[in-house]
Design an enzyme around this catalytic site. Structure first.
Site, short mmCIF file in Angstrom:
data_model
loop_
_atom_site.label_atom_id
_atom_site.label_comp_id
_atom_site.label_asym_id
_atom_site.label_seq_id
_atom_site.Cartn_x
_atom_site.Cartn_y
_atom_site.Cartn_z
N GLN A 205 -42.10 -3.83 -42.85
CA GLN A 205 -42.79 -4.17 -41.59
C GLN A 205 -44.29 -4.18 -41.76
OE1 GLN A 205 -41.50 -5.17 -38.65
NE2 GLN A 205 -39.38 -4.99 -39.29
N GLY A 226 -39.55 -11.44 -47.40
CA GLY A 226 -40.32 -12.59 -46.96
C GLY A 226 -40.19 -12.95 -45.49
N HIS A 227 -39.01 -12.71 -44.91
CA HIS A 227 -38.79 -13.29 -43.58
C HIS A 227 -39.50 -12.55 -42.45
CE1 HIS A 227 -35.48 -10.71 -41.73
NE2 HIS A 227 -35.43 -10.28 -42.98
N CYS A 353 -25.43 -1.38 -31.59
CA CYS A 353 -24.15 -1.45 -30.88
C CYS A 353 -23.05 -1.14 -31.88
CB CYS A 353 -23.98 -2.86 -30.35
SG CYS A 353 -23.43 -2.88 -28.67
C1 PLP Z 1 -38.18 -1.51 -42.19
C2 PLP Z 1 -37.15 -2.48 -42.68
N1 PLP Z 1 -36.59 -2.30 -43.88
C3 PLP Z 1 -35.66 -3.14 -44.36
C4 PLP Z 1 -35.25 -4.23 -43.64
C5 PLP Z 1 -34.20 -5.13 -44.21
O1 PLP Z 1 -34.78 -6.29 -44.75
P1 PLP Z 1 -33.88 -7.60 -44.97
O2 PLP Z 1 -33.62 -8.17 -43.60
O3 PLP Z 1 -34.75 -8.52 -45.80
O4 PLP Z 1 -32.66 -7.21 -45.68
C6 PLP Z 1 -35.80 -4.46 -42.37
C7 PLP Z 1 -35.33 -5.61 -41.55
O5 PLP Z 1 -35.25 -5.51 -40.34
C8 PLP Z 1 -36.78 -3.57 -41.88
O6 PLP Z 1 -37.35 -3.73 -40.69
#
Ligand code: PLP
Length: 410
Positions: A205, A226-227, A353
């Site tokens: 984040q 990346g996303h 959920c």
């Molecule tokens: C703090 C954190 N770690 C790990 C992830 C997981 O990443 P990914 O969606 O690329 O698997 C997220 C995704 O929401 C995240 O917010």
């Protein structure tokens, strides 16, 4: 209002708009990343192949590795590409634990068993630690956070001091995905280092909103994906400091320095790197813009719902610029989310959920909130397509939505 048409990569005309306030879940791809990925998808070649097509794909991967390394303050050789944050977190937590254990057994010493993590980690870390405790010999130790979601270095020092030689690794996220709390990562990593313990940080984040430098943080391993900053879903990396060698989770061709196997996804990796470079070029300016919008969002919600409670740190350097997280007393978060969704406003609840039943957020519970406060909470997260119109639309809708959600909950 902040909605990208993926085909033209331009904001859509107003009649089609939704107000997207869930950028922490995923943010639209940056047009530059989308163009790079689209171009690369039309190319042939496995980066591990020796022929010309393979060597071309390999160049794409290696140039991308250099870009990722530069953006996140690492050496190219420290970048291990993965399928995203979840895989990188699993590799760090399980792989470092196994490596520490193997090293101790090699010296005929008692293997360190304790895994120290905050109770507010993302499930990718949380459940990896649980898994080690359930399937291996690990002992989980949950580090406490204060009422704003911050781990104080003194709490880590105390936990390590209980049995420094027994700690296999420490893992603490750089910034929390629900309430946006930024952790004192550099101080925490230094404490682990003083005791010879590997330190991993999940910077998923933080990476798109804060100046994240792997080298300056002192961490041994760091997760990015990346996303969350305009790249595609399915491309991320684990940064590993020189000499840090987790035991692999995925076995196969050994493509990424024998630490991670699997054919490298050159189109996604290229788009991940392009997004990172574009994001880094305007991160400070964008962070200031988002913080201003976020402060206005907080002000508008507080004006419309005076008893709404802002969870997490005060707006400022201790909080991610794009994050606002509220509890609305007397509401169920899911009901409120659906009422806002019906008005075209997308946000998220902190609660997960399970079998159709809303579970209170583990993050808010760890911060000392009761179940009702936890269940009646919503996260609003801003990103690169967010505008003042988005914030105003939420400000105009939230009061009535809360009243209706309260009536429904009675
Ligand atoms: C703090 C954190 N770690 C790990 C992830 C997981 O990443 P990914 O969606 O690329 O698997 C997220 C995704 O929401 C995240 O917010």
């Amino acid at each position: 209002m902040g909605y990208i048409d993926y085909v033209s990569a331009r904001p859509r005309p107003s009649e089609d708009c939704v107000v997207y306030l869930d950028h922490a879940a995923t943010t639209p791809m940056l047009p530059e990343a989308l163009a790079a990925m689209t171009e690369e998808l039309g190319q042939l070649g496995n980066p591990s192949s020796l022929h010309n097509a393979g060597r071309r794909a390999r160049r794409v991967v290696e140039e991308s590795r250099e870009q990722i390394a530069e953006v996140f303050g690492a050496r190219p050789s420290e970048v291990i590409f993965t399928s995203g944050g979840t895989e990188a977190d699993n590799l760090a937590v399980k792989g470092l634990y196994w490596a520490r254990r193997a090293a101790a057994l090699g010296r005929s010493a008692a293997p360190p068993r304790r895994v120290l993590a905050t109770a507010i980690e993302h499930h990718a870390v949380l459940d990896s630690v649980h898994w080690l405790a359930g399937h291996e010999d690990a002992a989980e130790h949950w580090l406490p956070v204060d009422e704003t979601g911050v781990l104080h270095p003194a709490a880590l020092a105390e936990a390590i001091a209980e049995d420094p030689d027994g700690v296999a690794l420490v893992t603490v996220m750089w910034a929390n995905n629900e309430v946006g709390a930024v952790q004192p990562v550099t101080e925490l990593a230094a404490l682990a280092r003083e005791n010879g313990i590997p330190f991993h940080t999940d910077a998923v984040q933080a990476a798109g909103q804060l100046p994240v430098s792997f080298a300056s943080s002192g961490a041994d391993a760091m997760t990015v994906t990346g996303h969350k900053f305009g790249g595609p879903v399915g491309a991320g990396a684990l940064l590993l400091a020189r000499g840090v060698q987790p035991v692999p989770v995925l076995h196969g061709g050994g493509q990424e320095s024998e630490v991670r196997s699997g054919t490298l996804d050159a189109p996604a990796i290229r788009a991940f790197a392009v997004a990172a470079a574009v994001m880094a070029g305007r991160r400070d300016e964008e962070a200031a813009r988002l913080a201003k919008l976020r402060d206005d969002l907080i002000a508008q919600i507080t004006a419309a719902v005076p008893d709404a409670v802002l969870n997490g740190p005060l707006a400022g350097p201790g909080r991610l610029p794009g994050n606002a997280h509220f509890s609305f007393p007397g509401c169920e978060g899911d009901a409120l989310l659906m009422l806002l969704d019906a008005k075209g406003i997308a946000c998220s609840t902190g609660s997960a959920c399970t079998a159709g039943v809303a579970q209170p957020s583990h993050v808010l519970l760890a911060m000392g909130a009761d179940e009702a406060r936890s269940r009646g909470s919503l996260r609003f997260s801003l990103g690169h397509t967010s505008t003042q119109d988005d914030v105003d639309a939420l400000g105009a809708a939230i009061g009535e939505a809360v009243q209706r959600a309260r009536r429904a909950a009675r």
